[in-house]
Design a protein around this motif. Sequence first.
Motif, short mmCIF file in Angstrom:
data_model
loop_
_atom_site.label_atom_id
_atom_site.label_comp_id
_atom_site.label_asym_id
_atom_site.label_seq_id
_atom_site.Cartn_x
_atom_site.Cartn_y
_atom_site.Cartn_z
N SER A 344 0.57 -0.97 0.11
CA SER A 344 -0.29 0.03 -0.14
C SER A 344 0.87 1.07 -0.56
O SER A 344 0.36 1.90 -0.18
N ASP A 345 1.73 1.13 0.60
CA ASP A 345 3.66 2.54 0.69
C ASP A 345 4.84 1.65 0.68
O ASP A 345 5.13 1.32 1.21
N TYR A 346 4.62 2.44 -0.49
CA TYR A 346 6.11 1.85 -1.14
C TYR A 346 7.45 2.65 -0.02
O TYR A 346 8.57 1.69 -0.41
N ASN A 347 7.05 3.24 0.39
CA ASN A 347 7.94 3.94 1.33
C ASN A 347 8.12 3.69 2.38
O ASN A 347 9.09 4.09 2.77
N GLN A 348 7.12 3.30 3.00
CA GLN A 348 7.04 2.08 4.30
C GLN A 348 8.09 0.55 4.53
O GLN A 348 8.11 0.18 5.08
N LEU A 349 7.47 0.38 2.92
CA LEU A 349 8.03 -1.07 2.62
C LEU A 349 9.31 -1.10 3.19
O LEU A 349 10.27 -0.48 2.97
N LYS A 350 9.79 -2.25 4.18
CA LYS A 350 10.74 -2.65 4.64
C LYS A 350 11.45 -4.30 4.04
O LYS A 350 10.96 -5.21 3.77
N THR A 371 14.36 -8.66 13.55
CA THR A 371 14.50 -8.94 15.01
C THR A 371 13.72 -9.00 16.48
O THR A 371 13.75 -8.73 17.49
N ASN A 372 13.26 -10.06 15.93
CA ASN A 372 12.23 -10.83 17.15
C ASN A 372 11.43 -9.97 17.48
O ASN A 372 10.64 -10.22 18.60
N ASN A 373 11.73 -8.58 16.78
CA ASN A 373 9.95 -7.32 17.61
C ASN A 373 8.16 -7.76 16.94
O ASN A 373 8.74 -8.33 15.75
N ILE A 374 7.64 -7.57 17.75
CA ILE A 374 6.19 -7.59 17.62
C ILE A 374 6.07 -6.51 16.18
O ILE A 374 6.25 -5.31 16.91
N VAL A 375 5.45 -6.70 15.04
CA VAL A 375 5.43 -5.12 14.28
C VAL A 375 4.48 -4.64 14.20
O VAL A 375 4.07 -3.50 14.42
N THR A 376 3.24 -5.49 14.64
CA THR A 376 1.75 -5.05 15.09
C THR A 376 1.24 -6.33 15.19
O THR A 376 1.17 -7.82 15.23
N ASP A 389 3.79 -1.78 7.94
CA ASP A 389 4.92 -1.47 6.91
C ASP A 389 4.89 -1.28 5.97
O ASP A 389 5.86 -1.98 4.33
N GLY A 390 3.67 -0.56 5.03
CA GLY A 390 3.42 -0.32 3.77
C GLY A 390 2.67 -1.24 3.33
O GLY A 390 2.26 -1.93 2.03
N LEU A 391 1.73 -2.46 4.06
CA LEU A 391 1.79 -3.66 3.49
C LEU A 391 -0.01 -3.30 3.81
O LEU A 391 -0.06 -3.27 5.24
N ASN A 392 -1.03 -4.00 2.87
CA ASN A 392 -1.76 -4.30 2.45
C ASN A 392 -2.32 -6.13 2.84
O ASN A 392 -2.18 -6.25 2.03
N LEU A 393 -2.59 -6.92 4.20
CA LEU A 393 -2.63 -8.59 3.95
C LEU A 393 -4.19 -8.50 4.49
O LEU A 393 -5.25 -8.03 5.32
N PHE A 405 1.85 -17.41 9.14
CA PHE A 405 1.93 -17.25 7.07
C PHE A 405 3.75 -16.80 7.96
O PHE A 405 3.17 -15.52 9.18
N LYS A 406 3.56 -16.59 6.63
CA LYS A 406 5.49 -16.20 6.06
C LYS A 406 4.86 -15.65 5.24
O LYS A 406 4.73 -15.56 3.94
N ILE A 407 5.52 -13.94 5.52
CA ILE A 407 5.50 -12.81 4.39
C ILE A 407 6.76 -12.82 4.06
O ILE A 407 7.74 -11.96 5.20
N SER A 408 7.08 -12.55 3.05
CA SER A 408 8.55 -11.76 2.75
C SER A 408 8.57 -10.43 1.77
O SER A 408 8.47 -10.54 1.04
#
Lengths: 539, 293
Positions: A344-350, A371-376, A389-393, A405-408
């Motif tokens: 959804s947002d290329y500028n936030q893509l990691k 990082t093993n951090n919980i992103v959301t 992080d700029g993704l819409n799922l 699920f795994k998203i890469s």
Amino acid sequence: MSLGVLFDIGKTALFTSQKALTIAGNNIANVNTPNYTKQDVILEPSMPIYVRGDALGRGVNYLGVRRVYDRFIQAQMFKQSQNYGRSDVLSTLFGHLEQIFNEAQEAPLSSAISDFSAAWQEVSTNPASIPSRTLLLGKAQNVVSSAKNMESRILTEMNNGKKEIEDIVTRINDLLEKIRQLNENIIQSEAGKSVSQANELRDMRDSALKELSGLVTISIFEDNQGAVNVTIGGMSVVRSAIADKLSLSTDQYGEMHIYKGNIEITNRIITGKLGGLLDGLTTIKEETLSQLRKMIGAITNEINKFHRQGYGLDGSTGNNFFTSLSLSSRDNSLNADITSLSISDYNQLKPTEYTISFDNSNNYYVTDKFTNNIVTSGNFVSGNPIVFDGLNLTITGTVTSLDSFKISTIEDSISHLDLAITGPKDVAAAVDSNALPGDNRNAISISKVFSEPLSSLNMTYSDYYRNIVTSIGTLASNANDANNFDLNLLREIENSREGVSGVSLDEEAVNIIRYQRGFEAAAKMITVADELLQTLLRM
Amino acid sequence: MRISSGELFDKIKTAFQKNMSEYVKYQDMLSTGRKINNPSDDPVGISKVIDYRVNIQNIEQYKNNINEVKEFLNFSENALGAAVDNLIRAKELAITAADDTITPEQRQYLAKEVAQIKDQILNIANSKFKDNYVFSGFKTDTAPFDTTNFNYLGDSGKIYVFLDKNIQISQNLPGNEIFGTGLGSVFKTLYDLQSGMENNDKALINNSLGMIDSDMNRILQARADFGSKLNNVESMNSRQEETVFGLKELLSKVEDADITETIAELSKAQLALQALRQSSVPVIQQSLLDFLK
């Protein structure tokens, strides 16, 4: 007591010496046969006859042939063969891997990236120069092909490993069948005998067991009939005269799974070549390959971010320099599916990999693998979009805490990599929308991508790359050390085994003389007995 | 301890392999000149090797940048030097023209030289280096000064170049900061001087004479700016050269084999191999069977 006893004693002595000579000869014949166990005669004095209360010996009894064998050493050898099989295959695998990253000989990727970064500085010093810009595109193309070359060499190495796994599983099944067959033969030939054993069959079975030990994690128990029971990863595969087979399947993501019946035992195989390969391939995939993809993803993503903001000589803007990161996903769930996934947002893509897991209260957690951090996280509602992080799922269906699920964003960061830019004029060196030819401010910003820490790597790209090479070097050097240690230990055990069960030509030479003399003496005794008899007859 | 015949041979075989691989290792070091031939030879060392190499490569690029900046600054400084020389001549002409003993015809004659000087300085201000206008900011494709009303057509862009990871320097100055623009430009001053001389307008000549000094100051200041940048860049260059030298020395320490030491180790390995060959012959050959004939 009759003179006949003398003949009897002489006869047993003669026969025994002859048999012992045969065995010595057989030992000599097998001096160079691998895994041959030295044989020995088992002798016993014959039951004496009692003559007026005195027990008089009646010669020698030949009871059979035995293998000179130490069960404990043999067990140690099977165990150590498993360790050696693992470390041997790992040292070969990582040895090949480190050649791909051999920065000591040539610096394929790192110098391609350095050249690319230097080319950006050339553009920043000569922003209007078309040759500088053309050079930059050439250097960028070089980064693309170096990265692809490196990835494909790693993938080739992994494919070779996978082919080897297939071969090993086939060989394991052959060996299991062979052991089963030998079990059956040994039971038959030893049935009812108390002392003598099926020596050659047992040697053959030990040979098969040793080879099997080198391939896979096994335990061996011998039952009272003489058959061995073999388990692989705790699952029985040979029971007396029954053998099972292992099966191998490759899933849609290219991962290999090993089954016994319908039970997966992949994770229970730790040692032997198979255990080493499974483990080594996972390490290469999850660490080396994944880190390399992340690094390339981080550099290209960061350059794209700046490049989209800048302006080319022809006023073009909003363009990517490299192709953008793309998405891939894995579904490890029974009753749920990813029904939509988009950027959804290329500028936030990691450039990273995410795992989406669930708890028992129907909450979802998105975790960054690196990082093993919980992103959301949040409450899971089927069909509701999850945005981070700029993704819409969107995940639709019912989930349990066993699902994930795994998203890469980086799985294809190298395989899909290419230049997105079409010509030298499109290189966005300028910040000003008037696309002034001397405006080099965006080129300067992009130059800094190479010298300053990247937020997605937490360090500069070159430090990250150094870490990759160092960890591969450490993997290879540890594997070599372990391999040397395991090999030395295995040799030590093999020497102990040889010390007990090996054939010594000198020893057999002594035996030959010894039994020859025994034979001669026995013959002499029969002559003497004969003379005695004739003396009596002449009386 | 019981030794079997096979074990005897195996042990000698193992010893040979071990000595051989030791020998080959030092042979490799000698042939490549490096003690790190694979990442696993020294995983920490290889990390340093990459670090030093990347740094050296980066600094080589900074040195390239420095050379380019130097050329650019030299060009700019020389251009301004010529402009100053011209301006000094213009001042002399102005002083001559301001003298009461000069006839109007002579002033007319002087005016022609002033016109030439004006054109020359205008040429300098509009000069190109490697096909780019030097004094027009980012608008390197646009001549900075229009030749009729002397307006500055460039912008205020300063082109920065990396001399080191964290050190940037602007190589250019926008032309209006050096030559002024339009009515406030050195060209207008010279134009006025010229027309003062042509029209025998002493007031205008005197006025221009005053203006020349402030125009010259501005140019001298810019020239001094380029000069100090040049000094800066030169010292940066020698500093980078020292750094590269230091890094190359460090790199060599980590990855290069000590030849003397390697040769010594190689001879040691060779000796061990020879000793093994000699000593193993009787062991392999002898057997009790030899004595039983």
